[in-house]
Scaffold this motif. Sequence first.
Motif, short mmCIF file in Angstrom:
data_model
loop_
_atom_site.label_atom_id
_atom_site.label_comp_id
_atom_site.label_asym_id
_atom_site.label_seq_id
_atom_site.Cartn_x
_atom_site.Cartn_y
_atom_site.Cartn_z
N ILE A 70 0.75 -1.18 0.06
CA ILE A 70 0.01 0.06 0.11
C ILE A 70 0.67 1.23 -0.01
CG2 ILE A 70 -1.70 1.33 1.28
CD1 ILE A 70 -2.98 -1.25 2.34
N THR A 86 -4.30 6.87 3.12
CA THR A 86 -5.56 6.31 3.39
C THR A 86 -6.55 7.24 3.78
OG1 THR A 86 -4.26 4.59 4.59
CG2 THR A 86 -6.40 4.91 5.58
N GLU A 98 -6.89 -0.94 2.33
CA GLU A 98 -6.81 -1.96 2.80
C GLU A 98 -8.01 -2.89 2.52
OE1 GLU A 98 -6.03 0.39 4.60
OE2 GLU A 98 -4.13 0.16 5.60
N ARG A 101 -7.79 -3.69 -1.30
CA ARG A 101 -6.98 -4.53 -1.71
C ARG A 101 -7.25 -6.12 -1.32
NH1 ARG A 101 -0.79 -4.86 0.71
NH2 ARG A 101 -2.16 -5.03 2.75
N LYS A 102 -8.25 -6.26 -0.11
CA LYS A 102 -8.64 -7.46 0.47
C LYS A 102 -9.58 -7.94 -0.24
CE LYS A 102 -10.44 -9.55 4.91
NZ LYS A 102 -10.65 -9.35 6.04
#
Length: 279
Positions: A70, A86, A98, A101-102
Motif C-alpha cells: 500500500i 489512507t 486495505e 486490496r482485500k
Amino acid sequence: MSAIGRAIWFIESHFASDISLEEIAEAAGLSRFHLSRVFGLVTGYSISAYIRARRLSGAAQSLADGSSSILAVALEAGYGSHEAFTRAFREQFGVTPETVRKQGHLGNIELTEPIRMDDTRLLKLDPPRFEDSPALLLAGLGETYAYGRTEGIPSLWQRFNTHFGNIRGQKGNIAYGVCSQNDSEAGSFHYMAAVEIDDAGALPAGFTTIKLPKQRYAVFLHRGHISSIATTAHRIFGTWLPESGLQHGETPDLIERYDERFDPHSGMGVVEMWIPIKP
C-alpha cells in the motif's frame, strides 16, 4: 479542440507527476484565473480535485489488482505517507485502501474516469503522399478501448514515455501509435504506444510486440493539438478513403508517427497518420 479539452489532455498525459496550474494554463492557452473558473463550470470539478480523483482512481485499480504494498501505491499516487494516502482514499471512496486490496474488486466504489471533450469542428485535410514501408517490428504498451471512448490513451502514453529512449534494441527516436482491430471484443480496438526495435529481446514489463508487413501507405498530416486527432482520422476514413477509389490494407487500421515535429509535453505539432493501402 477547446481550451478545456487541451487542459484535460495535458492533465491526463502528466497527472502521474507533479504538474502546476501554470503548466496546465499554458497548455490550455488561458490565464490561471480564467482556467480555474472555466474548468469548474465545464467539468464540475476543480482542477486539483480532478487530478486527485484520477490519481486515487489509478491507485484503487492497482490495489484491486493485488498490489502487495500500500505504501508503494501511496507514493506512486503522490502521497508521502500511508496515513495521508489512507485519509484521502477514504474521503474519495468511503472505504480504506486495505478494504479494496482485500476484496480484490471495485464494485462498491465509483472511479473517476477521464473526462471526454467532444470536438466536431470540420478541419481541412491536405492530400496525402504515398510511401512504401519495409516491414516493421514494434514494441510497446497496449490497451483495448471502445470506439468513441479514447480518453485513456494519453495516460497510456504517459506510462510508455517513462521507457522511451531506454528500450533495448530501440531504433531511432520516433514513436508510433498503432491502431488495430480487436477480434475478441466487438465495438473496440487495440491501441499500442510503441517504438521500432531490431529484435524482440528483453523488454520492459508489460511490453508486447507487433510485426507489420512491408506495404504501401497513404500518409496524412495532422496539425495542431493532439486532442483533435480523432477528427482528422474521421475525415480520412469517412471522406477521403471512400472517395479515393483505393482499398484499405489488412493491418493495422492506422499508424500515428511522432517525430521531432511533435512536442509530447504540450501536445502540439505535426503527427503523420499512415493508412495502409492495398496494391
